[in-house]
Motif scaffolding. Structure first.
Motif, PDB file in Angstrom:
ATOM      1  N   PRO A 122       0.834  -1.217   0.000  1.00  0.00           N
ATOM      2  CA  PRO A 122       0.000   0.000   0.000  1.00  0.00           C
ATOM      3  C   PRO A 122       0.865   1.263   0.000  1.00  0.00           C
ATOM      4  CG  PRO A 122       0.037  -0.947   2.199  1.00  0.00           C
ATOM      5  CD  PRO A 122       0.770  -1.912   1.308  1.00  0.00           C
ATOM      6  N   ILE A 123       1.534   1.498  -1.114  1.00  0.00           N
ATOM      7  CA  ILE A 123       2.443   2.631  -1.234  1.00  0.00           C
ATOM      8  C   ILE A 123       1.721   3.945  -0.976  1.00  0.00           C
ATOM      9  CG2 ILE A 123       3.936   3.866  -2.866  1.00  0.00           C
ATOM     10  CD1 ILE A 123       4.357   1.094  -4.238  1.00  0.00           C
ATOM     11  N   TYR A 124       0.463   4.014  -1.380  1.00  0.00           N
ATOM     12  CA  TYR A 124      -0.304   5.252  -1.251  1.00  0.00           C
ATOM     13  C   TYR A 124      -0.494   5.683   0.201  1.00  0.00           C
ATOM     14  CZ  TYR A 124      -4.424   2.409  -0.079  1.00  0.00           C
ATOM     15  OH  TYR A 124      -5.310   1.534   0.523  1.00  0.00           O
ATOM     16  N   THR A 125      -0.294   4.773   1.143  1.00  0.00           N
ATOM     17  CA  THR A 125      -0.468   5.135   2.553  1.00  0.00           C
ATOM     18  C   THR A 125       0.762   5.819   3.131  1.00  0.00           C
ATOM     19  OG1 THR A 125       0.321   2.989   3.386  1.00  0.00           O
ATOM     20  CG2 THR A 125      -2.025   3.170   2.869  1.00  0.00           C
ATOM     21  N   TYR A 126       1.840   5.903   2.338  1.00  0.00           N
ATOM     22  CA  TYR A 126       3.079   6.504   2.836  1.00  0.00           C
ATOM     23  C   TYR A 126       3.214   7.982   2.459  1.00  0.00           C
ATOM     24  CZ  TYR A 126       4.549   1.742   3.904  1.00  0.00           C
ATOM     25  OH  TYR A 126       4.631   0.470   4.408  1.00  0.00           O
ATOM     26  N   GLY A 127       2.246   8.530   1.766  1.00  0.00           N
ATOM     27  CA  GLY A 127       2.317   9.937   1.399  1.00  0.00           C
ATOM     28  C   GLY A 127       1.525  10.211   0.143  1.00  0.00           C
ATOM     29  N   ASP A 128       1.497  11.472  -0.277  1.00  0.00           N
ATOM     30  CA  ASP A 128       0.695  11.836  -1.433  1.00  0.00           C
ATOM     31  C   ASP A 128       1.485  12.632  -2.471  1.00  0.00           C
ATOM     32  OD1 ASP A 128       0.995  14.189  -0.081  1.00  0.00           O
ATOM     33  OD2 ASP A 128      -1.126  14.535   0.295  1.00  0.00           O
ATOM     34  N   ASP A 129       2.814  12.590  -2.396  1.00  0.00           N
ATOM     35  CA  ASP A 129       3.643  13.271  -3.371  1.00  0.00           C
ATOM     36  C   ASP A 129       4.253  12.229  -4.307  1.00  0.00           C
ATOM     37  OD1 ASP A 129       6.757  14.198  -3.939  1.00  0.00           O
ATOM     38  OD2 ASP A 129       5.273  15.797  -4.206  1.00  0.00           O
ATOM     39  N   PRO A 130       3.931  12.264  -5.607  1.00  0.00           N
ATOM     40  CA  PRO A 130       4.417  11.229  -6.522  1.00  0.00           C
ATOM     41  C   PRO A 130       5.922  11.075  -6.548  1.00  0.00           C
ATOM     42  CG  PRO A 130       2.648  12.464  -7.562  1.00  0.00           C
ATOM     43  CD  PRO A 130       2.975  13.185  -6.279  1.00  0.00           C
ATOM     44  N   ALA A 131       6.659  12.182  -6.526  1.00  0.00           N
ATOM     45  CA  ALA A 131       8.118  12.095  -6.563  1.00  0.00           C
ATOM     46  C   ALA A 131       8.657  11.446  -5.294  1.00  0.00           C
ATOM     47  CB  ALA A 131       8.725  13.487  -6.752  1.00  0.00           C
ATOM     48  N   ARG A 132       8.079  11.808  -4.150  1.00  0.00           N
ATOM     49  CA  ARG A 132       8.526  11.230  -2.898  1.00  0.00           C
ATOM     50  C   ARG A 132       8.200   9.733  -2.846  1.00  0.00           C
ATOM     51  NH1 ARG A 132      10.095  13.790   1.553  1.00  0.00           N
ATOM     52  NH2 ARG A 132       9.177  15.749   0.816  1.00  0.00           N
ATOM     53  N   LEU A 133       7.044   9.356  -3.377  1.00  0.00           N
ATOM     54  CA  LEU A 133       6.677   7.939  -3.364  1.00  0.00           C
ATOM     55  C   LEU A 133       7.573   7.125  -4.298  1.00  0.00           C
ATOM     56  CD1 LEU A 133       2.790   8.130  -3.220  1.00  0.00           C
ATOM     57  CD2 LEU A 133       4.368   7.545  -1.377  1.00  0.00           C
ATOM     58  N   ARG A 134       7.988   7.702  -5.427  1.00  0.00           N
ATOM     59  CA  ARG A 134       8.947   7.005  -6.281  1.00  0.00           C
ATOM     60  C   ARG A 134      10.262   6.807  -5.523  1.00  0.00           C
ATOM     61  NH1 ARG A 134       5.441   8.959  -9.825  1.00  0.00           N
ATOM     62  NH2 ARG A 134       5.302   8.078 -11.934  1.00  0.00           N
ATOM     63  N   ALA A 135      10.681   7.821  -4.797  1.00  0.00           N
ATOM     64  CA  ALA A 135      11.904   7.692  -4.004  1.00  0.00           C
ATOM     65  C   ALA A 135      11.744   6.614  -2.938  1.00  0.00           C
ATOM     66  CB  ALA A 135      12.257   9.034  -3.356  1.00  0.00           C
ATOM     67  N   PHE A 136      10.560   6.531  -2.347  1.00  0.00           N
ATOM     68  CA  PHE A 136      10.287   5.494  -1.355  1.00  0.00           C
ATOM     69  C   PHE A 136      10.440   4.106  -1.972  1.00  0.00           C
ATOM     70  CE2 PHE A 136       7.118   2.509   0.301  1.00  0.00           C
ATOM     71  CZ  PHE A 136       7.515   2.405   1.623  1.00  0.00           C
ATOM     72  N   VAL A 137       9.856   3.927  -3.164  1.00  0.00           N
ATOM     73  CA  VAL A 137       9.958   2.637  -3.856  1.00  0.00           C
ATOM     74  C   VAL A 137      11.417   2.271  -4.104  1.00  0.00           C
ATOM     75  CG1 VAL A 137       9.473   1.442  -6.035  1.00  0.00           C
ATOM     76  CG2 VAL A 137       7.681   2.787  -4.925  1.00  0.00           C
ATOM     77  N   GLU A 203     -10.851   8.301 -13.531  1.00  0.00           N
ATOM     78  CA  GLU A 203      -9.574   8.374 -12.825  1.00  0.00           C
ATOM     79  C   GLU A 203      -9.187   6.961 -12.414  1.00  0.00           C
ATOM     80  OE1 GLU A 203      -9.537  10.231  -8.888  1.00  0.00           O
ATOM     81  OE2 GLU A 203     -11.716  10.286  -8.942  1.00  0.00           O
ATOM     82  N   VAL A 204      -7.890   6.720 -12.348  1.00  0.00           N
ATOM     83  CA  VAL A 204      -7.409   5.363 -12.172  1.00  0.00           C
ATOM     84  C   VAL A 204      -7.917   4.767 -10.861  1.00  0.00           C
ATOM     85  CG1 VAL A 204      -5.214   6.146 -11.174  1.00  0.00           C
ATOM     86  CG2 VAL A 204      -5.363   3.888 -12.228  1.00  0.00           C
ATOM     87  N   HIS A 205      -8.356   3.524 -10.932  1.00  0.00           N
ATOM     88  CA  HIS A 205      -8.868   2.829  -9.757  1.00  0.00           C
ATOM     89  C   HIS A 205      -7.745   2.438  -8.806  1.00  0.00           C
ATOM     90  CE1 HIS A 205      -9.951  -1.003  -7.669  1.00  0.00           C
ATOM     91  NE2 HIS A 205     -11.050  -0.332  -7.405  1.00  0.00           N
ATOM     92  N   ASP A 206      -6.633   1.970  -9.322  1.00  0.00           N
ATOM     93  CA  ASP A 206      -5.533   1.477  -8.486  1.00  0.00           C
ATOM     94  C   ASP A 206      -4.975   2.607  -7.619  1.00  0.00           C
ATOM     95  OD1 ASP A 206      -2.387   1.062  -8.210  1.00  0.00           O
ATOM     96  OD2 ASP A 206      -3.312  -0.913  -8.349  1.00  0.00           O
ATOM     97  N   GLU A 207      -5.006   2.384  -6.302  1.00  0.00           N
ATOM     98  CA  GLU A 207      -4.603   3.441  -5.376  1.00  0.00           C
ATOM     99  C   GLU A 207      -3.143   3.840  -5.560  1.00  0.00           C
ATOM    100  OE1 GLU A 207      -7.787   0.952  -3.186  1.00  0.00           O
ATOM    101  OE2 GLU A 207      -6.048   0.567  -4.474  1.00  0.00           O
ATOM    102  N   ASN A 208      -2.280   2.855  -5.754  1.00  0.00           N
ATOM    103  CA  ASN A 208      -0.863   3.175  -5.917  1.00  0.00           C
ATOM    104  C   ASN A 208      -0.605   3.954  -7.201  1.00  0.00           C
ATOM    105  OD1 ASN A 208      -0.070   2.005  -3.505  1.00  0.00           O
ATOM    106  ND2 ASN A 208       0.396   0.022  -4.428  1.00  0.00           N
ATOM    107  N   ALA A 209      -1.249   3.570  -8.293  1.00  0.00           N
ATOM    108  CA  ALA A 209      -1.079   4.307  -9.539  1.00  0.00           C
ATOM    109  C   ALA A 209      -1.575   5.745  -9.381  1.00  0.00           C
ATOM    110  CB  ALA A 209      -1.812   3.608 -10.678  1.00  0.00           C
ATOM    111  N   PHE A 210      -2.692   5.916  -8.698  1.00  0.00           N
ATOM    112  CA  PHE A 210      -3.211   7.269  -8.451  1.00  0.00           C
ATOM    113  C   PHE A 210      -2.215   8.092  -7.657  1.00  0.00           C
ATOM    114  CE2 PHE A 210      -5.490  10.283  -5.742  1.00  0.00           C
ATOM    115  CZ  PHE A 210      -6.210  11.004  -6.677  1.00  0.00           C
TER     116      PHE A 210
END
Length: 333
Positions: A122-137, A203-210
């Protein structure tokens, strides 16, 4: 032919198991058939389903978009499929360059799902900034496990494509009737998302993609039935893929998995009647695409089985193979 092939899906709609369904079939010689039944949305406002509606393709994005992008980059000599992801993402696990197992993963490992990465997170639960989430991954030390079908594999591939091309995935040219969201026409509703607090439509259903910005390597692609059929026809007649790409997506590389796709096995989603030379892939929202190269035939079943909620038995796991068997029976008959 199309009515016989569509009978299982039409019954599922009539019985209330799924709100709506579209079936499209294409032959290698270009002949096409499509039909639809039911509703594009039940709530908040009822809306009949048409062939012009755009579906959230979910994980079918992996094969129509990401797999084809990676294989094209390999053909152009911009990546080596057997080289490490770090060729494109040098900062992958950059704080443990010597010991991180993620740094030894190859593009082919991710394409064929033969990594130790988890199925989903559930990557989306770690924040809402796409760049930061890519860095998290990229910097996360992923828990190791046996090889499984993994969204994380394809999120990494999507990041690699962005790094190599210097552009978001949504900039990659796709055929008509295919695009990363939002779609330009009427969209099929998916789920009432508890996280976003609304029925998702366009809008995309997948939470992580969103959370990753709407377009990611594992999900985010939308398509019409005509768009999906055009892509499938390009595989059947070779106009949409090179010989090397066709060999890669048709050749088993990890059990019943090829580059991106699954190849026919007993009890799989495409039914038992198709030939052994059939590949396919499904999407969580209720979508799927199968290509029988021996018969020169492909079909796509597009449903909104998660509308208005995923937490119900839609019967999709029996509907898909039943539809595949009905398509082959109609074709062969």
């Amino acid at each position: 032919m199309i009515d016989q092939a569509f009978a299982p899906a039409a019954a599922a709609v009539a019985d209330g198991h799924i709100p709506g369904a579209t079936l499209g079939i294409v032959a290698a010689d270009g002949r096409r058939w499509a039909t639809t039944a039911g509703m594009a949305a039940l709530v908040p406002e009822p809306e009949p389903l048409t062939e012009e509606h755009w579906f959230d393709l979910a994980s079918v994005s992996k094969v129509i978009a990401t797999t084809m992008m990676i294989l094209r980059l390999a053909e152009e000599g911009r990546i080596d499929l057997d080289g490490p992801l770090t060729d494109a993402i040098p900062d992958l696990r950059q704080y443990d360059i010597a010991g991180a197992a993620e740094r030894r993963l190859t593009f082919r490992d991710c394409l064929t799902h033969r990594t130790f990465l988890p199925a989903v997170e559930p990557i989306y639960t770690y924040g809402d900034d796409p760049a930061r989430l890519r860095a998290f991954v990229l910097q996360r030390e992923w828990k190791r496990g046996p090889p499984v079908y993994s969204d994380i594999n394809y999120i990494l591939l999507g990041i690699a494509i962005e790094r190599i091309t210097g552009a978001p995935l949504s900039d990659w040219p796709l055929g008509p009737g295919l695009r990363f969201g939002p779609p330009p026409g009427p969209a099929v509703a998916t789920e009432h998302c508890q996280w976003r607090g609304r029925v998702l439509k366009g809008e995309v259903h997948d939470e992580n993609a969103f959370a990753l910005g709407g377009a990611a390597g594992h999900a985010g692609l939308f398509g019409t039935v005509a768009g999906v059929l055009e892509f499938a026809h390009g595989l059947l007649d070779g106009s949409g893929a090179s010989a090397a790409t066709l060999e890669a997506i048709r050749t088993r590389a990890n059990g019943d998995r090829t580059a991106g796709w699954e190849r026919r096995f007993p009890g799989w989603s495409g039914g038992d009647a198709c030939s052994d030379a059939t590949i396919g892939h499904t999407g969580f929202t209720g979508t799927g695409l199968w290509v029988d190269f021996e018969r020169g035939l492909a079909w796509t079943l597009l449903t909104n089985r998660v509308h208005p909620t995923r937490h119900r038995d839609s019967g999709i796991f029996t509907l898909r193979p039943a539809t595949g068997d009905a398509v082959i029976a109609a074709w062969d008959g």
